[in-house]
Design a protein around this motif. Structure first.
Motif, PDB file in Angstrom:
ATOM      1  N   MET A 171      38.389  37.377  47.737  1.00  0.00           N
ATOM      2  CA  MET A 171      39.619  37.035  46.995  1.00  0.00           C
ATOM      3  C   MET A 171      40.509  36.116  47.837  1.00  0.00           C
ATOM      4  O   MET A 171      41.110  35.165  47.335  1.00  0.00           O
ATOM      5  N   GLY A 226      47.234  44.180  39.871  1.00  0.00           N
ATOM      6  CA  GLY A 226      45.879  43.882  40.365  1.00  0.00           C
ATOM      7  C   GLY A 226      45.979  42.800  41.422  1.00  0.00           C
ATOM      8  O   GLY A 226      45.145  41.910  41.502  1.00  0.00           O
ATOM      9  N   ASN A 233      45.530  42.796  44.535  1.00  0.00           N
ATOM     10  CA  ASN A 233      44.632  42.846  45.687  1.00  0.00           C
ATOM     11  C   ASN A 233      45.447  43.062  46.969  1.00  0.00           C
ATOM     12  O   ASN A 233      46.313  43.933  46.996  1.00  0.00           O
ATOM     13  N   HIS A 257      48.025  38.497  48.702  1.00  0.00           N
ATOM     14  CA  HIS A 257      48.131  37.092  49.119  1.00  0.00           C
ATOM     15  C   HIS A 257      49.023  36.269  48.200  1.00  0.00           C
ATOM     16  O   HIS A 257      49.719  35.367  48.653  1.00  0.00           O
ATOM     17  N   ASP A 304      47.842  47.817  42.614  1.00  0.00           N
ATOM     18  CA  ASP A 304      46.381  47.729  42.536  1.00  0.00           C
ATOM     19  C   ASP A 304      45.844  49.159  42.556  1.00  0.00           C
ATOM     20  O   ASP A 304      46.608  50.133  42.626  1.00  0.00           O
ATOM     21  N   LEU A 305      44.523  49.273  42.506  1.00  0.00           N
ATOM     22  CA  LEU A 305      43.885  50.587  42.535  1.00  0.00           C
ATOM     23  C   LEU A 305      44.096  51.222  43.909  1.00  0.00           C
ATOM     24  O   LEU A 305      44.260  50.501  44.911  1.00  0.00           O
ATOM     25  N   VAL A 323      42.312  49.862  47.001  1.00  0.00           N
ATOM     26  CA  VAL A 323      42.760  48.561  47.514  1.00  0.00           C
ATOM     27  C   VAL A 323      44.109  48.694  48.216  1.00  0.00           C
ATOM     28  O   VAL A 323      44.305  48.178  49.328  1.00  0.00           O
ATOM     29  N   HIS A 328      48.484  51.654  40.969  1.00  0.00           N
ATOM     30  CA  HIS A 328      48.689  51.647  39.512  1.00  0.00           C
ATOM     31  C   HIS A 328      47.437  51.138  38.812  1.00  0.00           C
ATOM     32  O   HIS A 328      46.859  50.129  39.210  1.00  0.00           O
ATOM     33  N   ASP A 329      47.048  51.848  37.767  1.00  0.00           N
ATOM     34  CA  ASP A 329      45.934  51.425  36.917  1.00  0.00           C
ATOM     35  C   ASP A 329      46.547  50.712  35.713  1.00  0.00           C
ATOM     36  O   ASP A 329      47.326  51.310  34.965  1.00  0.00           O
ATOM     37  N   PHE A 330      46.196  49.423  35.556  1.00  0.00           N
ATOM     38  CA  PHE A 330      46.920  48.660  34.524  1.00  0.00           C
ATOM     39  C   PHE A 330      46.549  49.029  33.083  1.00  0.00           C
ATOM     40  O   PHE A 330      47.112  48.482  32.148  1.00  0.00           O
ATOM     41  N   HIS A 390      46.782  37.594  38.058  1.00  0.00           N
ATOM     42  CA  HIS A 390      45.950  36.494  38.563  1.00  0.00           C
ATOM     43  C   HIS A 390      44.502  36.963  38.595  1.00  0.00           C
ATOM     44  O   HIS A 390      44.166  37.929  39.266  1.00  0.00           O
ATOM     45  N   HIS A 391      43.663  36.264  37.852  1.00  0.00           N
ATOM     46  CA  HIS A 391      42.249  36.608  37.779  1.00  0.00           C
ATOM     47  C   HIS A 391      42.052  38.056  37.346  1.00  0.00           C
ATOM     48  O   HIS A 391      41.235  38.777  37.926  1.00  0.00           O
ATOM     49  N   ASP A 433      38.334  39.194  34.019  1.00  0.00           N
ATOM     50  CA  ASP A 433      37.414  40.275  34.412  1.00  0.00           C
ATOM     51  C   ASP A 433      37.117  41.234  33.262  1.00  0.00           C
ATOM     52  O   ASP A 433      36.325  42.164  33.433  1.00  0.00           O
TER      53      ASP A 433
HETATM   54  C1  LIG Z   1      39.428  39.459  40.609  1.00  0.00           C
HETATM   55  S1  LIG Z   1      40.492  40.463  41.527  1.00  0.00           S
HETATM   56  C2  LIG Z   1      41.973  39.517  41.520  1.00  0.00           C
HETATM   57  C3  LIG Z   1      42.857  39.854  42.675  1.00  0.00           C
HETATM   58  C4  LIG Z   1      44.120  38.997  42.819  1.00  0.00           C
HETATM   59  N1  LIG Z   1      44.980  39.109  41.667  1.00  0.00           N
HETATM   60  C5  LIG Z   1      43.727  37.556  43.076  1.00  0.00           C
HETATM   61  O1  LIG Z   1      43.782  36.746  42.162  1.00  0.00           O
HETATM   62  O2  LIG Z   1      43.306  37.239  44.177  1.00  0.00           O
HETATM   63  C6  LIG Z   1      40.875  41.780  40.432  1.00  0.00           C
HETATM   64  C7  LIG Z   1      41.787  42.843  41.015  1.00  0.00           C
HETATM   65  O3  LIG Z   1      42.053  43.808  39.983  1.00  0.00           O
HETATM   66  C8  LIG Z   1      42.043  45.085  40.575  1.00  0.00           C
HETATM   67  N2  LIG Z   1      41.767  46.083  39.504  1.00  0.00           N
HETATM   68  C9  LIG Z   1      40.603  46.318  38.872  1.00  0.00           C
HETATM   69  N3  LIG Z   1      40.756  47.271  37.939  1.00  0.00           N
HETATM   70  C10 LIG Z   1      42.053  47.629  37.988  1.00  0.00           C
HETATM   71  C11 LIG Z   1      42.834  48.566  37.243  1.00  0.00           C
HETATM   72  N4  LIG Z   1      42.282  49.305  36.284  1.00  0.00           N
HETATM   73  N5  LIG Z   1      44.142  48.678  37.539  1.00  0.00           N
HETATM   74  C12 LIG Z   1      44.707  47.906  38.519  1.00  0.00           C
HETATM   75  N6  LIG Z   1      44.024  47.005  39.261  1.00  0.00           N
HETATM   76  C13 LIG Z   1      42.707  46.873  38.985  1.00  0.00           C
HETATM   77  C14 LIG Z   1      40.951  44.990  41.626  1.00  0.00           C
HETATM   78  O4  LIG Z   1      41.053  45.995  42.595  1.00  0.00           O
HETATM   79  C15 LIG Z   1      41.183  43.589  42.175  1.00  0.00           C
HETATM   80  O5  LIG Z   1      42.081  43.585  43.257  1.00  0.00           O
END
Ligand SMILES: C[S@@+](CC[C@H](N)C(=O)[O-])C[C@H]1O[C@@H](n2cnc3c(N)ncnc32)[C@H](O)[C@@H]1O
Length: 460
Positions: free
Chosen positions: A241, A285, A287, A290, A310-311, A314, A337-339, A354-355, A359
């Motif tokens: 990431m 989310g 991460n 950054h 984030d989870l 992380v 937090h779980d979104f 972001h990203h 997913d």
């Molecule tokens: C593709 S990464 C993007 C990370 C960051 N936003 C970036 O763009 O660099 C997806 C992120 O979503 C987080 N994530 C996945 N499922 C999640 C959930 N249910 N609740 C919160 N975060 C979650 C992952 O741990 C990861 O850090």
């Protein structure tokens, strides 16, 4: 003339010279295998050489002028593709690049690149390097020879090699971890795409629990559950990431999303009922933080709080430096937090994803957006989606490869502007205020607010 942002990732395909020197498509005979030894698109070569020659090395600083560098790179890539014969392209794809990928990971895991970088990267013999990393010298010599032929290291004499900028960068965790992440997590999925699609009659995967990733790994766990299940996967994914985000223009800068105008101006500093500072930005989310760090470096005296969500797996590994005091005396707040659950931060100035959307399959995106929409203050809170906005024509390879990986890993996808509007406006009742970004389909910021019902007023 400087290329437009839309043009930098793609040369002028539509204006290419007709393919005069190549074999005409009307006379194509699939039984005539001599086609394999003819250049792929010789007619484009003169125009591409002229284009490349028009770049002025003396007047352009390619280390700082990103648009000029990427535009020149894209023309150089097109030139190679036009000059190569199908046979050469084939051998490069199936032999040179696949072996290259795996020997790079071996080099990372045996500290080869660290050894090469020692003493300021001075040339070293294969024998000396082999001794330092406990490797068979003859085998290492064969590996070094291929790395040099692929331009990843420089051969300075018989049996002597030194690193270049790429091989030095392989000693850093963002690059090293990214290679390991792709080998362990992504390639077992991509290499099974053909089997998965065949069993599904060539229909796109649409769920996170049944797709080439779950098939390739023979697991009932989702990608994120697999990542969270081992410290090594978590570390390598987080490295990737960071690597991915490096080198992009800052998401909240004037050239991408003018956050000073769009967020900071109009921020309501009134303390919350419990006396706490109101929230400027929630990175959901986010991460290892950054993007919030980028926000701080671009806007060091921003008002309000910054929250990183984030989870738990992380949040547990975010670097301690992330929560140290900021120039304005505040610090980033960490929140597990779980979104898919209720968003605990109500009425923030902005919720930033972001990203994330790329997913998740469409229905899951709807569930995430629903939770955010419930806590957005109409006419004040903004939702910022930082994702690819794939142009209808001339998409860059950075967007197209990611789209395919999102399909394979998550049953998800990258989206065009039309597809974004359909999801956000028609599907979720949000209003898109603008799409900002450098163009070319390499990430843009889609800014939304809650659509006001007729008769409802705006607050600013
Ligand atoms: C593709 S990464 C993007 C990370 C960051 N936003 C970036 O763009 O660099 C997806 C992120 O979503 C987080 N994530 C996945 N499922 C999640 C959930 N249910 N609740 C919160 N975060 C979650 C992952 O741990 C990861 O850090």
């Amino acid at each position: 003339m400087a290329p437009s942002s839309q043009e930098i990732y793609h040369d002028t395909v539509d204006n290419a010279t007709p393919n005069v020197n190549s074999r005409s498509s009307s006379s194509f005979d699939p039984n005539d295998i001599s086609i394999n030894a003819h250049p792929c698109d010789l007619g484009r070569v003169p125009g591409l050489i002229d284009d490349i020659a028009s770049y002025n090395w003396g007047d352009t600083d390619f280390s700082t002028d990103r648009n000029a560098r990427i535009s020149l790179l894209s023309k150089a890539r097109s030139l190679i593709a036009a000059l190569e014969t199908p046979r050469e392209t084939l051998l490069r794809h199936i032999g040179a690049e696949t072996s290259n990928f795996y020997i790079i990971v071996i080099g990372i895991e045996t500290n080869l690149f660290h050894e090469m970088a020692k003493n300021n990267g001075s040339p070293k013999t294969a024998t000396r390097l082999a001794e330092a990393i406990s490797f068979d010298p003859d085998l290492l010599r064969r590996i070094l020879r291929h790395l040099a032929s692929m331009n990843h290291i420089i051969q300075t004499g018989e049996d002597k090699y030194r690193p270049n900028n790429f091989s030095k960068a392989l000693t850093t965790s963002p690059l090293a971890g990214s290679y390991q992440f792709y080998r362990d997590v992504c390639l077992p999925a991509m290499s099974n795409l053909h089997k998965w699609l065949k069993t599904k009659s060539y229909r796109s995967p649409t769920t996170i629990i049944d797709n080439p990733f779950t098939f390739g790994h023979q697991t009932s766990q989702t990608f994120f559950e697999v990542i969270a299940s081992t410290a090594k996967n978590t570390e390598h994914f987080n490295d990737h990431m960071v690597a991915y985000c490096q080198g992009h223009p800052a998401w909240c800068s004037e050239s991408v999303y003018p956050a000073a105008d769009r967020l900071i101006s109009g921020f309501d500093p009134t303390p919350l009922p419990d006396g706490s500072d109101p929230v400027m930005l929630v990175d959901m989310g986010g991460n290892v933080g950054h993007d919030l760090q980028t926000f701080i470096s671009q806007h060091p005296s921003h008002p309000g709080r910054l929250v990183l969500q984030d989870l738990p797996s992380v949040i547990a590994v975010t670097p301690p430096s992330l929560t140290s005091p900021l120039p304005n005396g505040k610090h980033i707040q960490l929140q597990e937090h779980d979104f898919f659950n209720s968003q605990p931060v109500v009425g923030a100035r902005a919720y930033y994803l972001h990203h994330i959307m790329h997913d998740w399959p469409y229905a899951k995106c709807g569930l995430i957006l629903e939770q955010i929409k419930k806590v957005m203050k109409p006419g004040y809170s903004r939702l910022l989606i930082n994702e690819q906005v794939i142009p209808e024509r001339r998409a860059s390879w950075e967007a197209t490869y990611l789209d395919l990986y999102m399909m394979v890993m998550f049953g998800a996808r990258e989206r065009t502007e039309k597809e974004w509007r359909r999801m956000l406006e028609d599907g979720c009742g949000l209003k898109v205020l603008g799409v900002y970004g450098p163009g070319g389909g390499v990430e843009g910021i889609i800014e939304c607010e809650v659509a006001l019902e007729e008769g409802e007023g705006r607050e600013e």
